[in-house]
Write an enzyme that holds these catalytic residues in place. Structure first.
Site, short mmCIF file in Angstrom:
data_model
loop_
_atom_site.label_atom_id
_atom_site.label_comp_id
_atom_site.label_asym_id
_atom_site.label_seq_id
_atom_site.Cartn_x
_atom_site.Cartn_y
_atom_site.Cartn_z
N LYS A 209 0.79 -1.05 0.03
CA LYS A 209 0.05 0.13 0.14
C LYS A 209 0.80 1.29 0.03
CE LYS A 209 -4.48 -1.93 1.19
NZ LYS A 209 -5.59 -2.14 2.25
N ARG A 243 -3.60 -9.81 5.14
CA ARG A 243 -4.05 -9.88 3.64
C ARG A 243 -2.87 -9.37 2.70
NH1 ARG A 243 -5.88 -6.50 -0.06
NH2 ARG A 243 -7.62 -7.35 -1.57
#
Ligand code: YH5
Length: 266
Positions: A209, A243
């Protein structure tokens, strides 16, 4: 949890499984098996890109993308197949095709989503997001980010329990990068333990991210070291589900962490 994006416009893997608008099922299957061999216990399958500016997808488009993947993988493997979707119609079809977990970045707030989740009897992951994908990163603001995320997730968990979803079937997720500045994301990493105090297993999605880019300046293909550092911190902060895109590398991190936890110290 390994991420399998079935979108032609994903942030993190840029439509790797797409050739001329068509998902390459065989390539997806190979990637799924590689993740399972590397230790993934869950595969998260999504057909909607939540990147700001991504083209909105219809339920039908989402279905066309993800259903064949559920059909193939539920036949061929025994890990839990998670659906990353906010659409009640997609939830229904994916459940019929073998989904074992419903992961919704909108925490089942779309019309009918909560009722369908309850009816399907599957475990759910509730994620926090401030705003909507298109505009959420423009100027995220909180008085107290941890408190606000806690209040939201607890309220959504209570709504789930009210419609009959058992407590034991609820996972919560602070939603890293979803309407959060770098500072907000760092506070949530640092305080993840306090989310776990709500009494639900915590999922953390930090892999590749933008917070990593903000700290390291790296492009999306060079964020593995940052992703692994964050995976380690999240696991240490009590996350039960990570995740990630890079399952084998993350599994090594967890082996190291487990060994240090298990060692007998004088
Ligand atoms: C999540 O955290 N995230 S999709 C931007 C990137 C890289 C990756 C700019 N679905 C989560 O993975 N579901 C997504 O680089 C999720 N938790 C849960 N529960 C966004 C994503 C990504 C975004």
């Amino acid at each position: 949890m390994g991420v399998l994006n079935v979108t032609p416009d994903s942030f993190s893997d840029g439509g790797r499984w797409f050739a001329n608008g068509q998902a390459d099922l065989d390539a997806l299957r190979r990637e799924a098996f590689a993740m399972i061999d590397a230790g993934a216990k869950i595969l998260d399958i999504g057909g909607e890109s939540t990147r700001p500016g991504a083209a909105p997808v219809s339920g039908q488009q989402e279905l066309d993308r993800v259903l064949p993947v559920f059909e193939v993988l539920s036949r061929e493997c025994s890990v839990v197949l998670s659906l990353d979707s906010s659409s009640p119609a997609v939830m229904r079809e994916a459940a019929a095709a073998g989904a074992g977990l419903l992961n919704d970045v909108r925490a089942f707030q779309r019309d009918g989503a909560l009722a369908v989740a309850a009816e399907l009897g599957l475990p759910v992951c509730l994620m926090h997001m401030q705003g909507k994908p298109d505009t959420m990163q423009q100027a995220p603001q909180y008085r107290d980010v941890l408190a606000e995320v806690q209040v939201f997730l607890e309220a959504r968990a209570n709504d789930c329990i009210e419609v009959g979803i058992p407590r034991s079937q609820i996972v919560i997720d602070p939603g890293f990068g979803f309407g959060k500045t770098l500072e907000h994301n760092l506070v949530l990493v640092a305080q993840l333990e306090r989310l776990a105090l709500l009494g639900f297993p915590v999922m953390a999605g930090l892999s590749r991210k933008s917070l990593i880019a903000k700290l390291t300046g790296r492009g999306v293909d060079d964020r593995l070291p940052g992703s692994l550092a964050l995976a380690m911190l999240a696991a240490q902060g009590g996350a039960s589900i990570l995740r990630v895109h890079d399952v084998a590398e993350t599994a090594d991190v967890l082996r190291i962490l487990q060994a240090v936890k298990d060692v007998q110290t004088p």
